[in-house]
Write a protein that holds these residues in place. Structure first.
Motif, PDB file in Angstrom:
ATOM      1  N   ASN A  30       0.849  -1.216   0.031  1.00  0.00           N
ATOM      2  CA  ASN A  30       0.042  -0.008   0.013  1.00  0.00           C
ATOM      3  C   ASN A  30       1.038   1.326   0.003  1.00  0.00           C
ATOM      4  N   THR A  31       2.137   1.277  -0.331  1.00  0.00           N
ATOM      5  CA  THR A  31       2.978   2.168  -0.263  1.00  0.00           C
ATOM      6  C   THR A  31       2.969   2.797  -1.687  1.00  0.00           C
ATOM      7  N   LEU A  79      -0.943   0.763  -9.550  1.00  0.00           N
ATOM      8  CA  LEU A  79      -2.170   0.733  -9.331  1.00  0.00           C
ATOM      9  C   LEU A  79      -2.550   2.149  -9.397  1.00  0.00           C
ATOM     10  N   ASP A  80      -3.442   2.581 -10.572  1.00  0.00           N
ATOM     11  CA  ASP A  80      -3.864   4.176 -10.332  1.00  0.00           C
ATOM     12  C   ASP A  80      -4.896   4.217  -9.111  1.00  0.00           C
ATOM     13  N   ARG A 109       7.975   8.174  -8.481  1.00  0.00           N
ATOM     14  CA  ARG A 109       6.862   7.966  -9.190  1.00  0.00           C
ATOM     15  C   ARG A 109       5.604   8.185  -8.078  1.00  0.00           C
ATOM     16  N   SER A 110       5.979   8.471  -7.150  1.00  0.00           N
ATOM     17  CA  SER A 110       4.863   8.783  -5.931  1.00  0.00           C
ATOM     18  C   SER A 110       4.708  10.296  -5.960  1.00  0.00           C
ATOM     19  N   GLY A 111       3.429  10.538  -6.326  1.00  0.00           N
ATOM     20  CA  GLY A 111       2.933  12.004  -6.720  1.00  0.00           C
ATOM     21  C   GLY A 111       2.034  12.412  -5.623  1.00  0.00           C
ATOM     22  N   ASP A 112       2.309  12.276  -4.282  1.00  0.00           N
ATOM     23  CA  ASP A 112       1.564  12.704  -3.349  1.00  0.00           C
ATOM     24  C   ASP A 112       2.066  13.670  -2.924  1.00  0.00           C
ATOM     25  N   GLY A 350      -0.013   4.043  -7.119  1.00  0.00           N
ATOM     26  CA  GLY A 350      -0.019   3.040  -5.799  1.00  0.00           C
ATOM     27  C   GLY A 350       1.205   2.005  -6.272  1.00  0.00           C
ATOM     28  N   SER A 351       1.504   1.268  -5.398  1.00  0.00           N
ATOM     29  CA  SER A 351       2.379  -0.017  -5.527  1.00  0.00           C
ATOM     30  C   SER A 351       2.082  -0.840  -6.721  1.00  0.00           C
TER      31      SER A 351
END
Length: 393
Positions: A30-31, A79-80, A109-112, A350-351
């Motif tokens: 879930n990261t 996963l989007d 690639r983490s866009g939070d 997502g992961s």
């Protein structure tokens, strides 16, 4: 027999590493932006030489166990996930965000994303998200300088509606009134009053006042109920108190008619009052868009993306981020340009952990570890038998 124990030990150690990799993948299911990895196994061989006994048998390579070549990262898209946060972004295609952690330049690639208390765009780990400055150098994305929207004085007021058509007998006729709101350079609003008088020739005299103070006047013309090009506007120089005078064009060229019935005119003007920053979002091309309380918006800096000659040059450093081995092989650009993908706001990646595959690998690692332990225990039993034979003699 002792070398067989070493073979079994290598299996225990390597499968334990493999179990650790699988466990790390499952722990990060879930990261956001996490990329799964797979341990690469390699067999070990000891090269023999010479001839064996008198049979002239070639004694070749002998297996001595297994080792690992490190883990290989799977860079497929995760996963989007829909978040509803206008600052969260998902890359649709190639590219990595460029972030700065301390003095280190990293990629993810983490866009939070969010803006911190200093107005700097950061991710959930507090890393600075980078764009490019005017000189083409990587720089922080900041809201500095975008706190307020400066006022703009009115330059044009456009009217719509109807003026009472002139009669053939009267020389002048009241043709209606209208009001127009204009904004000066300081952002203050003023109301101008317009009075129209028509003549039999189809001309209208327009008188403009601010309360009881005359502002200016002019003439517009109509033919067959429609404004005549070139005579469909007037310009007045407006000088409110304590404000620099400015010209205002009163434009009747649009949806204005001259018919028998009279309707009050309505107006729209192009100036606006000052505003404060109300909200912000990020566009599909990575441009920060700022929204103000006066209904206006502005474009800020633009996120930069990175691409690489080979993704194998990246190594994980934690926080869903990667470091480039060496200094070459990285290319910078903007979303939607060239080979770079576009950005989808309100989403994040997502992961990319595949639970089915990881649970299968978990079983394989456990069985491999179990088999290696059996090799060791069997070799130990055989050595014990040798010791027992020695003791019985």
């Amino acid at each position: 027999m002792f070398d067989t124990i070493y073979v079994g030990t290598s299996g225990l150690l390597t499968h334990a590493k493999g179990l650790r990799v699988v466990g790390d993948n499952l722990a990060n299911v879930n990261t956001p932006g996490f990329k799964s990895a797979q341990l690469q196994f390699s067999d070990l061989f000891e090269q023999g030489s010479g001839l064996y006994s008198q049979k002239q048998e070639n004694h070749g390579a002998t297996g001595t166990g297994v080792t690992s070549l490190g883990s290989r990262i799977n860079f497929s898209a995760g996963l989007d996930q829909t978040t509803g946060n206008a600052l969260d972004l998902s890359i649709q295609g190639n590219g990595f965000y460029v972030i700065k952690r301390g003095d280190a330049l990293l990629y993810t690639r983490s866009g939070d994303f969010r803006f911190d208390a200093d107005g700097i765009l950061v991710n959930s780990a507090g890393d600075h998200v980078l764009g490019m400055d005017a000189s083409g150098k990587l720089a922080d994305i900041s809201l500095a300088g975008y706190e307020r929207s400066a006022p703009v004085a009115t330059t044009t007021v456009k009217f719509s509606g109807n003026l009472t058509a002139p009669t053939a007998t009267a020389t002048t006729t009241d043709a209606g009134t209208a009001t127009a709101t204009v904004i000066d350079a300081g952002g203050a609003s003023h109301t101008l009053n317009l009075a129209f008088k028509s003549s039999a020739t189809g001309s209208y005299t327009v008188t403009v006042t601010d309360g009881t103070t005359a502002v200016g006047s002019g003439t517009i013309k109509f033919a067959a109920g429609a404004p005549v090009a070139g005579s469909d506007s007037i310009t007045v120089n407006y000088a409110p108190a304590d404000t620099t005078p400015f010209d205002v064009k009163l434009d009747f060229s649009g949806n204005v008619t001259s018919l028998a019935s009279s309707t009050l005119l309505t107006a729209a003007q192009d100036g606006y009052v000052p505003g404060t920053r109300k909200d912000q979002s990020i566009e599909a091309d990575g441009t920060v868009k700022i929204f103000y309380s006066n209904g206006k918006d502005a474009k800020g800096q633009r996120l930069v993306l990175a691409n690489f000659g080979s993704e194998d040059d990246l190594e994980q450093v934690g926080g869903s981020a990667f470091r480039l081995r060496g200094e070459d092989g990285v290319f910078y650009g903007y979303a939607g340009d060239g080979s770079f993908g576009s950005l989808l706001a309100g989403h994040r990646e997502g992961s990319n952990v595949d639970l089915a595959s990881e649970f299968s690998n978990l079983i394989l690692m456990q069985r491999g570890y179990q088999a290696s332990s059996h090799v060791i225990s069997t070799a130990n039993d055989m050595i014990q038998q040798l010791f027992d034979m020695k003791g019985n003699r």
